[in-house]
Design an enzyme around this catalytic site. Structure first.
Site, PDB file in Angstrom:
ATOM      1  N   GLY A  16      72.492  61.628  69.241  1.00 26.59           N
ATOM      2  CA  GLY A  16      71.566  62.074  67.983  1.00 26.59           C
ATOM      3  C   GLY A  16      72.101  62.004  66.720  1.00 26.59           C
ATOM      4  O   GLY A  16      73.324  61.996  66.641  1.00 26.59           O
ATOM      5  N   ARG A  17      71.271  62.207  65.834  1.00 27.87           N
ATOM      6  CA  ARG A  17      71.747  62.020  64.374  1.00 27.87           C
ATOM      7  C   ARG A  17      70.951  63.405  63.600  1.00 27.87           C
ATOM      8  O   ARG A  17      70.127  63.834  64.063  1.00 27.87           O
ATOM      9  CB  ARG A  17      71.180  60.934  63.644  1.00 27.87           C
ATOM     10  CG  ARG A  17      71.820  59.727  64.420  1.00 27.87           C
ATOM     11  CD  ARG A  17      71.403  58.507  63.147  1.00 27.87           C
ATOM     12  NE  ARG A  17      71.803  57.441  63.914  1.00 27.87           N
ATOM     13  CZ  ARG A  17      72.829  56.578  63.819  1.00 27.87           C
ATOM     14  NH1 ARG A  17      73.879  57.273  63.282  1.00 27.87           N
ATOM     15  NH2 ARG A  17      73.224  55.602  64.625  1.00 27.87           N
ATOM     16  N   GLY A  18      71.652  63.917  62.800  1.00 21.78           N
ATOM     17  CA  GLY A  18      71.281  65.341  61.947  1.00 21.78           C
ATOM     18  C   GLY A  18      71.843  65.348  60.592  1.00 21.78           C
ATOM     19  O   GLY A  18      72.381  64.430  60.246  1.00 21.78           O
ATOM     20  N   ALA A  20      73.979  66.899  59.181  1.00 21.23           N
ATOM     21  CA  ALA A  20      75.619  66.948  59.016  1.00 21.23           C
ATOM     22  C   ALA A  20      76.433  66.067  59.527  1.00 21.23           C
ATOM     23  O   ALA A  20      77.416  65.696  59.050  1.00 21.23           O
ATOM     24  CB  ALA A  20      76.091  68.377  59.495  1.00 21.23           C
ATOM     25  N   GLY A  21      75.720  65.166  60.509  1.00 15.24           N
ATOM     26  CA  GLY A  21      76.330  64.202  60.947  1.00 15.24           C
ATOM     27  C   GLY A  21      75.743  63.490  62.388  1.00 15.24           C
ATOM     28  O   GLY A  21      74.635  63.747  62.450  1.00 15.24           O
ATOM     29  N   THR A  22      76.588  62.792  63.165  1.00 12.44           N
ATOM     30  CA  THR A  22      76.109  62.025  64.223  1.00 12.44           C
ATOM     31  C   THR A  22      76.947  62.397  65.334  1.00 12.44           C
ATOM     32  O   THR A  22      78.077  62.715  65.524  1.00 12.44           O
ATOM     33  CB  THR A  22      76.384  60.587  63.946  1.00 12.44           C
ATOM     34  OG1 THR A  22      75.710  60.113  62.963  1.00 12.44           O
ATOM     35  CG2 THR A  22      75.738  59.884  65.076  1.00 12.44           C
ATOM     36  N   VAL A  23      75.982  62.884  66.402  1.00  7.74           N
ATOM     37  CA  VAL A  23      76.684  63.126  67.804  1.00  7.74           C
ATOM     38  C   VAL A  23      76.873  62.160  68.681  1.00  7.74           C
ATOM     39  O   VAL A  23      75.776  61.320  69.136  1.00  7.74           O
ATOM     40  CB  VAL A  23      75.712  64.306  68.303  1.00  7.74           C
ATOM     41  CG1 VAL A  23      76.667  64.893  69.932  1.00  7.74           C
ATOM     42  CG2 VAL A  23      75.852  65.655  67.582  1.00  7.74           C
ATOM     43  N   LYS A  36      80.539  65.334  67.389  1.00  6.60           N
ATOM     44  CA  LYS A  36      80.058  65.327  66.415  1.00  6.60           C
ATOM     45  C   LYS A  36      80.973  64.909  65.223  1.00  6.60           C
ATOM     46  O   LYS A  36      81.769  65.572  64.725  1.00  6.60           O
ATOM     47  CB  LYS A  36      79.580  66.709  66.214  1.00  6.60           C
ATOM     48  CG  LYS A  36      78.529  66.656  64.748  1.00  6.60           C
ATOM     49  CD  LYS A  36      77.506  67.943  64.890  1.00  6.60           C
ATOM     50  CE  LYS A  36      76.421  67.584  63.706  1.00  6.60           C
ATOM     51  NZ  LYS A  36      75.440  68.774  64.039  1.00  6.60           N
ATOM     52  N   ASP A 134      72.874  78.805  61.102  1.00  3.80           N
ATOM     53  CA  ASP A 134      71.898  77.821  61.082  1.00  3.80           C
ATOM     54  C   ASP A 134      71.316  77.588  62.358  1.00  3.80           C
ATOM     55  O   ASP A 134      70.961  76.787  63.163  1.00  3.80           O
ATOM     56  CB  ASP A 134      72.358  76.495  60.642  1.00  3.80           C
ATOM     57  CG  ASP A 134      71.448  75.156  60.316  1.00  3.80           C
ATOM     58  OD1 ASP A 134      70.372  75.674  60.081  1.00  3.80           O
ATOM     59  OD2 ASP A 134      71.731  74.135  60.469  1.00  3.80           O
TER      60      ASP A 134
END
Length: 428
Positions: A16-18, A20-23, A36, A134
């Protein structure tokens, strides 16, 4: 493509991507893990590595059945530059956002039980002096329950809170600065919007916002431009949800209080929610419509950023998308940003009408518009009627003043109807 992180971990594929970064799905000395990797611009900041080292021991020691465990915090230099990464337990289930996208809302018993699990996790973190900052559905993972036993067996999953420390690590002077605000607008506590330091109470506000969303299918103050969402967080009160037991609604109101001191502590919230489980057992999901789903002529349309373009299928409800805090920021799969915007000043926060952010209605009922739009529409109609009357009166007066006495339609050239009103008995 496999990539080595920190010498002992290898990434295999993106999970997944968000914001703050990529998992990544990764492999470590003890088996599969989730890694992450923070964004390149964050990793390039030399101060961030120091902050990671400072927070490392606190985050590694944070253990609870409803917290995704952190195995390591890594800062490594490689041929592609610096990598900053969190190595965490691998959770096989989806996040709560994906579950909500499919189900839209949960039965009250499931919503309350899930929220109690996350509240108990926050209680442990707050006792250790760690504020999540968050809390949102994207950061709540659903771990499948095997064998139909244990907590969460009735739902088929148990809730795990993840991404502890990420918001704090990247919200430092270089990335936020004095007067900056970081977070996800829909879940942001009023005191953060007003520029106050985030304390444990911000997590309670965000978590109960999630509970409201689990019950209703939408957040109490979301929709429209992010600045409008932030203003509602400060000035408006959440609309009641029909069908929710009074005790549960009182709890929601208390934890959505604008004053942080009025909210429950995490341990108290978890205990109270578990006490309410018998009262909500067997209740079906609420049958209410999303106030933003059907625009009306009286209500001002929400900007396109609040919802995906195009009408969503009625059974699934309107599609939700990320609302970036800064113009030009690309939406991401986490519906969040970790970008920041200027804190609104007092005049901006006071600029909107006070009242309820939503008018909740049964599913299928026509939308009446929110309270702030309804009053404005009535004022506009009154002003239009008054203006039309004044224009008509001015037209008649001007006609009488400038018309001659030799007209064909009656005395003084006025229309017969006007003559009849002016020629009262006794007048010359």
């Amino acid at each position: 493509m496999a990539r080595n992180i920190g010498g002992q971990y290898t990434t295999h594929r993106v999970l997944g991507r968000g914001g703050a970064g990529t998992v990544w799905l990764g492999e470590g000395p003890e088996g599969p893990v989730a890694i992450k990797v923070l964004r390149e611009d964050l990793a390039a900041d030399p101060d961030l590595a120091e902050r990671f080292a400072h927070e490392r021991h606190a985050l590694l020691g944070l253990e609870h059945p409803h917290i995704v465990g952190v195995h390591d915090l890594l800062v490594s230099e490689g041929p592609e530059g610096r990598d900053i990464a969190l190595v965490m337990d691998l959770v096989r289930g989806p996040d709560l956002r994906a579950h909500l996208d499919r189900e839209r809302r949960l039965a009250p018993h499931d919503a309350v039980a899930l929220t109690a699990e996350v509240a108990s996790a926050l209680a442990v973190a707050h006792a250790a002096g760690i504020v999540h900052r968050d809390v949102k559905p994207e950061n709540i993972l659903l771990d499948p329950v095997e064998g139909g036993r244990g907590e969460g067996a009735g739902r088929g999953f148990t809730a795990l809170l993840t991404d502890f420390g990420v918001a704090k690590l990247i919200d430092e002077p270089r990335h936020g600065g004095k007067g900056g605000v970081v977070g996800t607008p829909d879940y942001m506590a009023p005191e953060i919007v007003e520029g106050l330091p985030p304390r444990a109470a911000v997590d309670i506000y965000a978590l109960v916002t999630v509970l409201y969303e689990l019950l209703a299918g939408f957040t109490p103050f979301g929709g429209g431009h992010p600045g409008a969402v932030l203003r509602r967080q400060v000035t408006e009160t959440a609309a009641p949800l029909p069908g929710v037991p009074a005790e549960l609604w009182e709890l929601i109101q208390q934890c959505l209080a604008k004053a942080p001191a009025s909210r429950l502590r995490a341990a108290e919230l978890a205990s109270r929610l578990r006490e309410l489980l018998p009262a909500v057992a067997g209740l079906p999901p609420l049958d209410i419509g999303d106030p933003l789903a059907e625009p009306t002529p009286e209500a001002e349309p929400a900007p396109a950023a609040a919802h995906a373009a195009g009408a969503a299928d009625e059974d699934q409800g309107p599609e939700r998308v990320a609302v970036p805090l800064v113009r030009g920021a690309a939406p991401d799969s986490e519906r969040a940003t970790h970008t920041r915007m200027r804190v609104p000043d007092a005049d901006e926060l006071a600029g909107g009408a006070h009242g309820t952010a939503r008018v909740i209605r049964p599913a299928g009922a026509p939308r009446a518009g929110s309270a702030r739009h309804g009053a404005a529409a009535r004022r506009r109609r009154r002003l239009a009627v008054t203006a039309a009357a004044l224009l008509a009166a001015g037209a008649v007066g001007g006609w009488l003043l400038f018309s001659g006495g030799d007209g064909d339609s009656g005395d003084n050239g006025a229309p017969p109807g006007v003559v009849e009103r002016l020629d009262e008995p006794g007048e010359p």
